[in-house]
Design an enzyme around this catalytic site. Structure first.
Site, PDB file in Angstrom:
ATOM      1  N   ASN A   7       6.633   1.842 -46.047  1.00 41.22           N
ATOM      2  CA  ASN A   7       6.779   2.080 -44.677  1.00 41.22           C
ATOM      3  C   ASN A   7       5.373   2.742 -44.256  1.00 41.22           C
ATOM      4  OD1 ASN A   7       7.252   3.587 -42.161  1.00 41.22           O
ATOM      5  ND2 ASN A   7       9.091   4.793 -42.820  1.00 41.22           N
ATOM      6  N   ARG A  91       9.559  -1.732 -43.475  1.00 43.10           N
ATOM      7  CA  ARG A  91       9.975  -0.939 -41.976  1.00 43.10           C
ATOM      8  C   ARG A  91       8.822  -1.437 -41.008  1.00 43.10           C
ATOM      9  NH1 ARG A  91      10.020   4.743 -39.320  1.00 43.10           N
ATOM     10  NH2 ARG A  91      11.635   4.136 -37.760  1.00 43.10           N
ATOM     11  N   HIS A 180      15.442   3.967 -34.322  1.00 44.94           N
ATOM     12  CA  HIS A 180      16.217   4.539 -36.044  1.00 44.94           C
ATOM     13  C   HIS A 180      17.446   3.245 -36.184  1.00 44.94           C
ATOM     14  CE1 HIS A 180      15.611   8.703 -34.256  1.00 44.94           C
ATOM     15  NE2 HIS A 180      14.620   8.548 -35.001  1.00 44.94           N
ATOM     16  N   ARG A 241      10.576  15.678 -27.981  1.00 45.59           N
ATOM     17  CA  ARG A 241      10.838  14.852 -26.662  1.00 45.59           C
ATOM     18  C   ARG A 241      11.899  15.308 -25.908  1.00 45.59           C
ATOM     19  NH1 ARG A 241      11.457  10.143 -30.849  1.00 45.59           N
ATOM     20  NH2 ARG A 241       9.557   9.967 -31.704  1.00 45.59           N
ATOM     21  N   GLU A 385      17.293   5.056 -45.004  1.00 48.15           N
ATOM     22  CA  GLU A 385      16.580   3.958 -44.385  1.00 48.15           C
ATOM     23  C   GLU A 385      16.277   2.941 -45.723  1.00 48.15           C
ATOM     24  OE1 GLU A 385      14.843   4.899 -40.642  1.00 48.15           O
ATOM     25  OE2 GLU A 385      15.295   6.771 -41.691  1.00 48.15           O
TER      26      GLU A 385
END
Ligand code: AMP
Length: 398
Positions: A7, A91, A180, A241, A385
């Protein structure tokens, strides 16, 4: 069969080597400050001490080289040679509208990653660097791209199209993508298995509540809606955010403060969320909870607003699917914070949701946390993940 999962960020590289015979992690680690002075590799072999390498990493190729050295190190390593690594899973953030599924990387795939630089300006260039570094250091080894946007590609048009002139979708592929995706795919799939639900028809809502937060609705593991949009800014309130806001707020603040839209987006991405709402306390939910306990009113309101928005989305997604069989909580807050899970579920009495407080008193462990007579199964499913990427890589290369 061993799969290396990579990743890449612009100056970082996280990795895990997973033995797919039992899905155990043989080693994991992190390269930091790639291309910056003070680069460092921290390598953690399973059951052994951490191993730190402080060497210059001018680019991702050098970083991958050091990762492979660490993996083969006579003392700290876990393989004798890179021949033991069957394939590499990456990823990759954005595939635009081009791919709905993971894919073995070839020149066409790299072209798509490049074409999507403007949709994922921070991630796609770094993800491509990681792939090209692996190609250079391990020629001939299969690389698989596992897209963060893939899960959202099964949304119907009514869910993914914005109500703006259609020409912008045609010209620029402006639509809702969702992010995600690997986590939502993994957790919804695991919820179906763990909850012994109907694999074709189960209606599952996954609440991925971490520093970045998003929520998805899926039927039989296929996404029908998800809260993030063209970018990860839309949807839930997050650490920094804003999630959903009236776009006119941007124009108003820009005019008043004499700033441009880029600065405004920076504020919405980096200075908003619970950080902004709390008056600057922190983007970390633990700090916000502590401030609330100490009587900070804005921290209290920020937490209430966070939970309220999750509950509103669950209501909307239950309507979208005409029902819900299971709700799964995951990621940093979802896995560790029983109060948030309880507060969200307190809104859902009308759905027949009943939390078992004793079962909910748990962290980071796969478990059903609803009462036996709850009409909807509520679960805690830790996300993974890396394992999801390794499974996809194995599926496409074995
Ligand atoms: P993630 O982005 O999934 O790594 O999640 C990070 C977020 O999880 C941070 O804001 C942490 O404060 C939050 N978190 C981790 N542990 C807890 C906890 N015990 N209670 C509340 N929040 C937590």
């Amino acid at each position: 069969m061993k799969i290396l999962v990579i990743n890449c960020g612009s100056s970082s590289l996280k990795y895990q080597l997973i033995d797919m015979t039992d899905e155990s992690v043989l080693a994991k680690g992190l390269c930091e400050r790639i291309g910056i002075e003070g680069s460092k590799l921290t390598h953690q072999p399973a059951g052994k001490d951490k191993f730190v390498v402080e060497k210059a990493m001018p680019d991702h190729k050098v970083a991958i080289g050091l990762v492979l050295e660490a993996l083969q190190d006579p003392e700290h390593g876990v393989v004798k040679s890179t021949d033991e690594i069957a394939a590499v899973g990456h990823r990759v953030l954005h595939a635009g509208t081009k791919y709905c599924e993971s894919i073995v990387v070839n020149d066409d795939v790299k072209k798509v990653i490049r074409e999507c630089f403007d949709l994922g300006p921070l991630h796609n260039p770094a993800n491509l660097m990681g792939i090209e570094a692996c190609e250079a250091v391990m020629p001939g080894k299969a690389n698989v791209a596992v897209w963060d946007t893939a899960f959202g590609m099964s949304m119907p048009e009514k869910a993914y199209l914005y109500a703006i002139p259609h020409e912008y979708y045609e010209k620029y592929s402006i639509r809702r993508y969702g992010f995600h995706g690997t986590s939502h795919m993994f957790v919804s799939g695991e919820a179906i298995k763990f909850g012994e639900l109907d694999s074709e028809n189960a209606k599952v809502i996954v609440c991925h509540l971490g520093n970045g937060a998003s929520i998805s609705a899926s039927i039989g593991g296929k996404c029908v809606d998800t809260s993030m949009g063209l970018t990860p800014l839309e949807g839930l309130i997050m650490g920094t955010r804003s999630g959903d806001v009236d776009p006119a707020v941007c124009q108003f603040i820009c005019n008043k403060e004499g700033i441009d839209i880029n600065e405004m987006l920076n504020i919405l991405n980096k200075k908003s969320g619970v950080l902004g709402m709390s008056g600057g306390v922190s983007s970390d939910f633990r700090d916000i909870e502590k401030a609330k306990e100490e009587g900070n009113h804005l921290a209290d309101v920020a937490l209430q607003a966070f939970v309220y928005r999750v509950a509103k989305y669950i209501g909307a997604y239950t309507a979208a699917m005409n029902g819900v069989d299971a709700i799964a909580f995951t990621a940093g807050v979802g896995e560790n914070d029983k109060n948030t899970r309880k507060s969200v579920c307190d809104y859902l009495g009308y759905l027949g949701v009943k939390i078992d407080d004793e079962a909910n008193n748990v962290r980071g462990e796969r478990r059903v946390i609803s009462a036996a007579d709850s009409k909807v199964k509520v679960m805690l499913i830790p996300t993974n993940e890396e394992l999801a990427i390794a499974r996809e890589t194995l599926r496409l290369t074995k």
